[in-house]
Design an enzyme around this catalytic site. Sequence first.
Site, PDB file in Angstrom:
ATOM      1  N   CYS A  48       0.843  -1.205   0.000  1.00  0.00           N
ATOM      2  CA  CYS A  48       0.000   0.000   0.000  1.00  0.00           C
ATOM      3  C   CYS A  48       0.875   1.251   0.000  1.00  0.00           C
ATOM      4  CB  CYS A  48      -0.907  -0.025   1.232  1.00  0.00           C
ATOM      5  SG  CYS A  48      -1.847   1.496   1.484  1.00  0.00           S
ATOM      6  N   CYS A  90      -0.224   4.191   2.505  1.00  0.00           N
ATOM      7  CA  CYS A  90      -0.080   3.829   3.918  1.00  0.00           C
ATOM      8  C   CYS A  90       1.158   4.471   4.539  1.00  0.00           C
ATOM      9  CB  CYS A  90      -0.031   2.314   4.084  1.00  0.00           C
ATOM     10  SG  CYS A  90      -1.596   1.511   3.665  1.00  0.00           S
TER      11      CYS A  90
END
Length: 159
Positions: A66, A69
Site C-alpha cells: 500500500c 499507507c
Amino acid sequence: MTAVVVLLVVVAAALIIGTVLRGREGKVRVVDPAPAPASGPDPLLAAVGVGTGDAPVVLHFSADWCGPCAAVRRVVAQVVADLAATGDGLPAPRDLELDIDENPQLARELGVLSLPTTFLFDAAGTERYRVSGVPAAADLRAALVPLRTPAGPIRRDVD
C-alpha cells in the site's frame, strides 16, 4: 446511436461516483459509538492493545503493498509526537499499525474495505472516528484532542 448514449451515461455515472468517493477520502468521520458491552472491550481489539490503557488509540491498517499507507504512517506519527510533547499532563495517544494481511479477522470485524483505513478509539476502546485515505494532520489532531481527556466529547465539527 443507442450504444453511444449508453456509453455516455455510464461514463457520466462513473465520474459522479468517483467524485463522491474522492470527496470522502481522508476526511475524519464521526462514528456513533455502540453501547460498550459489560464484559469490556472487544477481545480482538483488546488483543492488539485497544481499550487496555488510559490513552486514546490511533489504529491504522496498512500493508507492504500500500503506497498511501506510508503517508498515513508519517501523519499519525507526527500528530502523536506533537500531542505527546505538549507537556499538559494528559495521556498521549497510542499509535498502533496493523498489517491487514496478518489481521484479516479484525479488519473484517471493523469493516475495513480499503487501505489505508484509520480508526480513533477512546481510552475505553470505543470507536469514535474513522478515516478512509490519508487524513490531514490538523483534522486528526482536532479529533484526538478531546479524546485525551476523561470522557472526552465527540466533536461533530471535524467532518
